[in-house]
Design an enzyme around this catalytic site. Sequence first.
Site, PDB file in Angstrom:
ATOM      1  N   ARG A  60     -11.919   2.545  -8.390  1.00 52.79           N
ATOM      2  CA  ARG A  60     -10.994   3.651  -8.704  1.00 52.79           C
ATOM      3  C   ARG A  60     -11.284   4.171 -10.116  1.00 52.79           C
ATOM      4  O   ARG A  60     -11.960   3.504 -10.896  1.00 52.79           O
ATOM      5  CB  ARG A  60      -9.563   3.141  -8.609  1.00 52.79           C
ATOM      6  CG  ARG A  60      -9.203   2.760  -7.196  1.00 52.79           C
ATOM      7  CD  ARG A  60      -7.747   2.430  -7.052  1.00 52.79           C
ATOM      8  NE  ARG A  60      -7.465   2.147  -5.653  1.00 52.79           N
ATOM      9  CZ  ARG A  60      -6.261   2.154  -5.111  1.00 52.79           C
ATOM     10  NH1 ARG A  60      -5.219   2.422  -5.869  1.00 52.79           N
ATOM     11  NH2 ARG A  60      -6.091   1.895  -3.838  1.00 52.79           N
ATOM     12  N   ASN A 106     -10.998  -2.424  -5.576  1.00 54.12           N
ATOM     13  CA  ASN A 106     -10.198  -1.476  -6.364  1.00 54.12           C
ATOM     14  C   ASN A 106     -10.820  -1.129  -7.721  1.00 54.12           C
ATOM     15  O   ASN A 106     -10.408  -0.170  -8.372  1.00 54.12           O
ATOM     16  CB  ASN A 106      -8.766  -2.000  -6.575  1.00 54.12           C
ATOM     17  CG  ASN A 106      -7.906  -1.906  -5.328  1.00 54.12           C
ATOM     18  OD1 ASN A 106      -7.033  -2.740  -5.102  1.00 54.12           O
ATOM     19  ND2 ASN A 106      -8.126  -0.895  -4.490  1.00 54.12           N
ATOM     20  N   HIS A 138       2.719   3.053  -8.982  1.00 52.26           N
ATOM     21  CA  HIS A 138       2.483   1.628  -9.262  1.00 52.26           C
ATOM     22  C   HIS A 138       3.678   1.038 -10.013  1.00 52.26           C
ATOM     23  O   HIS A 138       4.093  -0.095  -9.747  1.00 52.26           O
ATOM     24  CB  HIS A 138       1.206   1.443 -10.081  1.00 52.26           C
ATOM     25  CG  HIS A 138      -0.035   1.881  -9.356  1.00 52.26           C
ATOM     26  ND1 HIS A 138      -0.266   1.574  -8.039  1.00 52.26           N
ATOM     27  CD2 HIS A 138      -1.117   2.608  -9.763  1.00 52.26           C
ATOM     28  CE1 HIS A 138      -1.441   2.076  -7.668  1.00 52.26           C
ATOM     29  NE2 HIS A 138      -1.964   2.723  -8.681  1.00 52.26           N
ATOM     30  N   ARG A 158      -5.235  -1.933   8.690  1.00 54.29           N
ATOM     31  CA  ARG A 158      -6.451  -2.717   8.455  1.00 54.29           C
ATOM     32  C   ARG A 158      -6.128  -3.790   7.428  1.00 54.29           C
ATOM     33  O   ARG A 158      -5.100  -3.731   6.752  1.00 54.29           O
ATOM     34  CB  ARG A 158      -7.593  -1.821   7.960  1.00 54.29           C
ATOM     35  CG  ARG A 158      -7.242  -0.983   6.739  1.00 54.29           C
ATOM     36  CD  ARG A 158      -8.437  -0.152   6.237  1.00 54.29           C
ATOM     37  NE  ARG A 158      -7.999   0.797   5.221  1.00 54.29           N
ATOM     38  CZ  ARG A 158      -7.707   2.074   5.472  1.00 54.29           C
ATOM     39  NH1 ARG A 158      -7.828   2.562   6.686  1.00 54.29           N
ATOM     40  NH2 ARG A 158      -7.302   2.879   4.498  1.00 54.29           N
ATOM     41  N   GLY A 213       0.228   5.357  -4.545  1.00 52.74           N
ATOM     42  CA  GLY A 213      -0.317   6.643  -4.978  1.00 52.74           C
ATOM     43  C   GLY A 213       0.301   7.787  -4.185  1.00 52.74           C
ATOM     44  O   GLY A 213       0.709   8.810  -4.752  1.00 52.74           O
ATOM     45  N   ASP A 236       0.833  -1.213   0.000  1.00 47.71           N
ATOM     46  CA  ASP A 236       0.000   0.000   0.000  1.00 47.71           C
ATOM     47  C   ASP A 236       0.863   1.257   0.000  1.00 47.71           C
ATOM     48  O   ASP A 236       1.960   1.268   0.570  1.00 47.71           O
ATOM     49  CB  ASP A 236      -0.924  -0.027   1.234  1.00 47.71           C
ATOM     50  CG  ASP A 236      -2.132   0.886   1.057  1.00 47.71           C
ATOM     51  OD1 ASP A 236      -2.356   1.390  -0.062  1.00 47.71           O
ATOM     52  OD2 ASP A 236      -2.851   1.094   2.053  1.00 47.71           O
ATOM     53  N   ARG A 279      -0.294   9.209 -10.023  1.00 47.12           N
ATOM     54  CA  ARG A 279      -0.363   8.018  -9.153  1.00 47.12           C
ATOM     55  C   ARG A 279       0.228   6.771  -9.807  1.00 47.12           C
ATOM     56  O   ARG A 279       0.854   5.952  -9.151  1.00 47.12           O
ATOM     57  CB  ARG A 279      -1.839   7.727  -8.804  1.00 47.12           C
ATOM     58  CG  ARG A 279      -2.455   8.708  -7.837  1.00 47.12           C
ATOM     59  CD  ARG A 279      -3.930   8.340  -7.588  1.00 47.12           C
ATOM     60  NE  ARG A 279      -4.058   6.951  -7.177  1.00 47.12           N
ATOM     61  CZ  ARG A 279      -3.916   6.514  -5.922  1.00 47.12           C
ATOM     62  NH1 ARG A 279      -3.667   7.370  -4.958  1.00 47.12           N
ATOM     63  NH2 ARG A 279      -4.032   5.245  -5.638  1.00 47.12           N
TER      64      ARG A 279
HETATM   65  C1  IPE Z   1      -5.504  -2.692  -0.374  1.00 47.11           C
HETATM   66  O1  IPE Z   1      -5.110  -1.372  -0.543  1.00 47.11           O
HETATM   67  C2  IPE Z   1      -5.499  -3.397  -1.695  1.00 47.11           C
HETATM   68  C3  IPE Z   1      -4.180  -3.603  -2.287  1.00 47.11           C
HETATM   69  C4  IPE Z   1      -3.035  -3.307  -1.746  1.00 47.11           C
HETATM   70  C5  IPE Z   1      -4.196  -4.216  -3.587  1.00 47.11           C
HETATM   71  P1  IPE Z   1      -6.185  -0.195  -0.720  1.00 47.11           P
HETATM   72  O2  IPE Z   1      -5.410   1.065  -0.790  1.00 47.11           O
HETATM   73  O3  IPE Z   1      -7.086  -0.486  -1.855  1.00 47.11           O
HETATM   74  O4  IPE Z   1      -7.016  -0.325   0.623  1.00 47.11           O
HETATM   75  P2  IPE Z   1      -7.883   0.743   1.417  1.00 47.11           P
HETATM   76  O5  IPE Z   1      -8.810   1.372   0.420  1.00 47.11           O
HETATM   77  O6  IPE Z   1      -6.918   1.745   1.981  1.00 47.11           O
HETATM   78  O7  IPE Z   1      -8.555  -0.048   2.469  1.00 47.11           O
HETATM   79  C1  IPE Z   2      -1.462   0.153  -3.410  1.00 44.97           C
HETATM   80  O1  IPE Z   2      -1.191   1.514  -3.466  1.00 44.97           O
HETATM   81  C2  IPE Z   2      -1.616  -0.463  -4.777  1.00 44.97           C
HETATM   82  C3  IPE Z   2      -2.991  -0.853  -5.118  1.00 44.97           C
HETATM   83  C4  IPE Z   2      -4.026  -0.803  -4.344  1.00 44.97           C
HETATM   84  C5  IPE Z   2      -3.186  -1.339  -6.466  1.00 44.97           C
HETATM   85  P1  IPE Z   2      -2.379   2.564  -3.519  1.00 44.97           P
HETATM   86  O2  IPE Z   2      -2.724   2.798  -4.951  1.00 44.97           O
HETATM   87  O3  IPE Z   2      -3.502   2.128  -2.672  1.00 44.97           O
HETATM   88  O4  IPE Z   2      -1.677   3.852  -2.927  1.00 44.97           O
HETATM   89  P2  IPE Z   2      -2.320   4.905  -1.901  1.00 44.97           P
HETATM   90  O5  IPE Z   2      -2.817   4.108  -0.745  1.00 44.97           O
HETATM   91  O6  IPE Z   2      -3.426   5.593  -2.640  1.00 44.97           O
HETATM   92  O7  IPE Z   2      -1.188   5.793  -1.564  1.00 44.97           O
HETATM   93 MG    MG Z   3      -4.007   2.433  -0.727  1.00 42.69          MG
END
Ligand code: IPE
Ligand code: IPE
Ligand code: MG
Length: 258
Positions: free
Chosen positions: A79, A76, A45, A202, A31, A28, A41
């Site tokens: 998004r 996801n 990735h 979480r 972004g 996580d 963002r």
């Molecule tokens: C969890 O991250 C899913 C992945 C890492 C693929 P998210 O960024 O989607 O989770 P939330 O929205 O903070 O719970």
């Molecule tokens: C985790 O990073 C990757 C995926 C969920 C695909 P995020 O994209 O959730 O990054 P943040 O949490 O928005 O920084």
């Molecule tokens: Mg995230």
Amino acid sequence: MIQPINYSTLPADLHPETIPAHVAVIMDGNGRWASQRGLPRVAGHRQGAKTVKELLRCCKDWGIGALTVYAFSTENWQRPMAEVTFLLRLFDRLLRRELAEMQRQGVRIQFLGDLSPLPERLQDLMQEAMAVTSRNQRVRFNVAVNYGGRQELVNAARAIAQQVVSGTLSLDAVNETALACALQTHPLPDPDLLIRTSGEQRLSNFLPWQLAYTELYFTNLLWPDFDHAAFHQALQWYQSRQRRFGRLTATPTAQGVL
Ligand code: IPE
Ligand code: IPE
Ligand code: MG
């Protein structure tokens, strides 16, 4: 002269006998990593993909038999479509580019989750990667894509109910073992260690059954910054834990059987 640290072997301060058999990771913060640099963002990735490659290498070199990473949750899809499309293309590109290397390193790749809504070309690639690497034994690499833990449990319940209805399983035989066998992670041992980056604490619907007794490690590092030194630290922390499993004394953090 200070010797450079060689990360291709287990760091000297880690004990091989209590190295986790299975590590799960919620990757996580991609972004936020990008936003902090004024980048889109998706740049996060792209960078995050390099991190997972390094982590897989560490697992292989340090004797960790299984790595399960959360790459895309059922949630996801909510998004912006441009980000979802980018991620699916990234998975496609990575698989093409890395398959030969994974094969060379003895990695067995498997995908968890419902792959059916993914683009057909990607599904084919995934199936091919699973088939081509299916005999590799050095390290198991599970990638959760369009994965949701509750959905996995619903599917398992349905499969078990089906067996009961058809008479191949008695109601008395519906137990924890039967349920675990119906999950996509079967026959791997449950993760010993879960790592979540970016400061969130979480599970976000990741492996709710399998993580019931897992040690949970949360770090503020954003996923693209989680390098081998950060993983080393997480393993040090893991080895300092007392896993009691309800007893009064700690049991050795035993390596599970793969
Ligand atoms: C969890 O991250 C899913 C992945 C890492 C693929 P998210 O960024 O989607 O989770 P939330 O929205 O903070 O719970
Ligand atoms: C985790 O990073 C990757 C995926 C969920 C695909 P995020 O994209 O959730 O990054 P943040 O949490 O928005 O920084
Ligand atoms: Mg995230």
